[in-house]
Design a protein around this motif. Structure first.
Motif, short mmCIF file in Angstrom:
data_model
loop_
_atom_site.label_atom_id
_atom_site.label_comp_id
_atom_site.label_asym_id
_atom_site.label_seq_id
_atom_site.Cartn_x
_atom_site.Cartn_y
_atom_site.Cartn_z
N SER A 164 -17.10 27.75 -16.51
CA SER A 164 -16.82 27.13 -15.25
C SER A 164 -18.00 27.40 -14.54
CB SER A 164 -15.48 27.82 -14.50
OG SER A 164 -15.57 27.29 -13.29
N SER A 165 -18.67 26.52 -13.77
CA SER A 165 -19.95 26.71 -13.08
C SER A 165 -19.64 25.91 -11.79
CB SER A 165 -21.26 26.14 -13.72
OG SER A 165 -21.30 26.80 -14.90
N GLU A 166 -20.42 26.14 -10.59
CA GLU A 166 -20.38 25.57 -9.44
C GLU A 166 -20.65 24.00 -9.41
OE1 GLU A 166 -24.92 26.89 -7.82
OE2 GLU A 166 -23.01 28.02 -7.30
N TRP A 167 -21.49 23.73 -10.51
CA TRP A 167 -21.84 22.21 -10.45
C TRP A 167 -20.79 21.29 -11.44
CZ3 TRP A 167 -24.98 26.37 -12.16
CH2 TRP A 167 -24.96 26.34 -13.17
N ASP A 168 -19.76 21.90 -11.92
CA ASP A 168 -18.86 21.20 -12.57
C ASP A 168 -17.38 21.45 -12.41
OD1 ASP A 168 -18.15 23.63 -14.25
OD2 ASP A 168 -19.91 23.29 -15.16
N GLU A 169 -16.54 20.80 -13.00
CA GLU A 169 -15.21 20.78 -12.74
C GLU A 169 -14.58 21.67 -14.22
OE1 GLU A 169 -13.40 17.35 -11.72
OE2 GLU A 169 -14.69 17.03 -9.97
N ASN A 170 -15.21 22.20 -15.07
CA ASN A 170 -14.74 22.96 -15.93
C ASN A 170 -13.60 24.09 -15.69
OD1 ASN A 170 -16.35 21.53 -17.44
ND2 ASN A 170 -17.67 23.54 -17.71
N SER A 171 -12.68 24.08 -16.32
CA SER A 171 -11.58 25.37 -16.06
C SER A 171 -12.41 26.71 -16.36
CB SER A 171 -10.46 25.24 -16.94
OG SER A 171 -10.79 25.21 -18.33
N SER A 172 -11.88 27.61 -16.09
CA SER A 172 -12.16 29.18 -15.98
C SER A 172 -12.41 29.33 -17.52
CB SER A 172 -11.39 30.14 -15.34
OG SER A 172 -11.52 29.94 -14.01
N ASN A 173 -13.42 29.99 -17.90
CA ASN A 173 -13.68 30.34 -19.34
C ASN A 173 -12.84 31.17 -19.99
OD1 ASN A 173 -15.21 30.43 -21.77
ND2 ASN A 173 -16.35 32.19 -21.17
N GLN A 174 -12.16 30.61 -21.31
CA GLN A 174 -11.15 31.58 -21.64
C GLN A 174 -11.86 31.75 -23.28
OE1 GLN A 174 -7.96 31.73 -20.69
NE2 GLN A 174 -8.71 30.94 -18.73
#
Length: 527
Positions: A319-329
């Motif tokens: 997850s980064s500020e420039w995308d909508e990825n969910s928190s890294n699991q």
């Protein structure tokens, strides 16, 4: 062998002339015959170029490291050199390429390399001033050998080539792009080009041009065509193909007892730097460096005394500020890596670095029925123990703890041992029952993780082709293919050592560069 004696005589003549003149003049003074080798072109063949001139030209290029293009430019700019070598006109690059492939048989090729390599070695060993002569390291066949390592003279060049081809033949059959059956190039052509680019460490456009030059414009794909084909390799299918290839590679050595016993594995994450805009780039992640950006890949590798293969690779999506990825699991990445690796070999213990210090990772590994040893970040509770140890003048301590998450629970221990750096105390988490008397020796197993850092250095430095592409599919393909070549190198080294009496060791008898060159040369004939 008469032709090799004659080749050495030519090399000796060049070497003897060099201390008092330049390389071109040394060739001008040559009066040795080349009667011991034969022209493969018949007498009626329409080839006006002198056979002797071609042989001497190839010896010169092998001494200097000049490409066909560079040598042709030299002849064009210095007409007197054209005359010295015995040409009536300046040959073009294709004439040299055809001569090496069609006009020179194996004996002539060996003749050229024997004469030239003798000169290169003599120049550097005797400190002869000859700036045009290439570095000795570029032509030395055998890498330096440690005193206790396996002797290189156990293996002939034929044995090395045959073993490398065996490894290659077990590797390239499981990757499919899904392109149409009537496509201009089979997938194998793209693997050949990718191998070549890894060998010469160049980018796609330059690599494709050089590849076409070696094999012909019709044989090799254009750089843009290569990139388009690479993008058609589905990311998930690419990882599946790597998994199947790994299984096939391991089947070659399945009879080895060391692979029937549980192995120690290491999990780590490596980065491939990315420079460019990050908008709509969900697979680009931030790095520890301020403002740094990179593609990230997680791998699981066998470490210790076994053959150091990479058993599994997994893209990391954060997850980064420039995308909508969910928190890294991260525990899910660990689960996929271990499950995939356990399809190949039994795993006893997994070593991870501090980035994997997570109760979810601990429980995931426990659920997978493997042991773990992972350094802990020092929080307030660990700091209290460290302070107490200092008061009690203790060097080692073991504290019982437990993990409780929704996926399960298990007992664990925190091991406090002297840091291997000689400063302070290191803290490790493990799910094994380890007492204070054995904690320090048990944690020394963690030092084996240095091997994975060597792996990444070799993959990126010896096998990874260059690219400036921002497309993640290209980056993933290049990285997975580099790991594949790394595994082929390690498998080749293992197969070579398996035929030698004595204990296996970690140091390879075949350098990574030599292996890539052999893999590529078994696909691509020399010019």
């Amino acid at each position: 062998m008469r032709y090799l004696c004659e080749a050495y005589q030519i090399g000796i003549a060049i070497r003897n002339n060099l201390p008092e003149t330049d390389l071109v003049t040394a060739f001008e003074r040559l009066d040795q015959s080349i009667d011991a080798i034969e022209d493969e072109y018949p007498a009626w063949h329409p080839a006006p170029l002198s056979f002797r001139a071609m042989v001497l030209s190839f010896i010169f290029m092998e001494i200097t490291g000049d490409s066909y293009a560079a040598f042709t430019r030299r002849l064009t700019r210095q007409p007197e050199v054209t005359t010295i070598f015995g040409f009536g006109r300046v040959p073009d690059e294709s004439a040299f390429s055809r001569a090496w492939r069609n006009r020179f048989d194996n004996a002539v090729q060996e003749y050229v390399q024997t004469a030239a390599h003798f000169v290169v070695k003599e120049v550097h060993d005797s400190d002869i001033p000859a700036p045009e002569v290439r570095p000795k390291a570029e032509i030395v066949d055998e890498p330096p050998v440690e005193e206790d390592s396996v002797e290189n003279d156990h293996f002939s060049q034929d044995e090395i080539v045959q073993t490398t081809r065996l490894a290659r033949d077990h590797a390239f059959g499981y990757f499919e792009s899904g392109r149409a059956d009537n496509a201009s190039y089979e997938d194998t052509r793209f693997f050949e080009l990718q191998t070549f680019m890894g060998m010469v460490r160049c980018g796609t456009a330059q690599g494709a041009a050089r590849f076409q030059y070696r094999r012909g414009a019709e044989y090799g794909p254009h750089g843009d065509t290569h990139l388009r084909a690479v993008k058609q390799f589905d990311s998930e299918n690419l990882v599946d193909g790597f998994n199947e290839t790994t299984d096939r590679l391991l089947s070659v050595i399945a009879s080895e007892a060391s692979f029937r016993r549980p192995v120690t594995a290491a999990i780590d994450i490596t980065t491939i730097p990315y420079y460019g805009d990050v908008e709509e780039m969900p697979m680009v992640s931030g790095t520890k460096d301020d403002g740094g950006r990179a593609f990230k890949f997680a791998t699981l590798s066998i470490i210790g005394q076994n053959i150091p293969l990479i058993l599994a690779v997994e893209p990391v999506r954060e997850s980064s500020e420039w995308d909508e990825n969910s928190s890294n699991q991260i525990h899910r990445t660990v689960r996929r890596l271990v499950r995939r690796a356990k399809e190949h070999v039994p795993i006893e213990t997994v070593l991870c670095d501090r980035e994997f210090d997570s109760i979810r990772v601990f429980q995931t590994l426990s659920n997978l029925d493997v042991n773990y040893l992972i350094p802990k970040r020092v929080s307030s509770s660990e700091r209290d123990v460290l302070e107490q140890m200092e008061e009690d003048d203790q060097e080692v301590a073991v504290e019982s703890a437990s993990v409780h998450v929704e996926s399960g629970s298990h007992p664990m221990r925190l091991l406090y041992v002297p840091s291997t750096s000689g400063e302070g105390t290191a803290v490790f988490a493990t799910n094994l029952r380890v007492g204070p008397e054995e904690a320090e020796s048990f944690c020394q197993r963690y030092s084996r993780r240095w091997q994975i850092e060597s792996e990444y250095k070799s993959i990126k430095g010896d096998f990874l082709a260059k690219t400036s592409s921002k497309d993640y599919r290209v980056r993933l393909f290049y990285f997975v293919f580099a790991i594949l070549l790394y595994n082929i190198w390690r498998l080749t080294d293992f197969l070579l050592k398996a035929g030698v009496d004595g204990e296996m060791d970690y140091a390879p008898v075949l350098t990574a560069g030599e292996c890539v060159e052999l893999v590529a040369s078994s696909l691509i004939p020399h010019d």
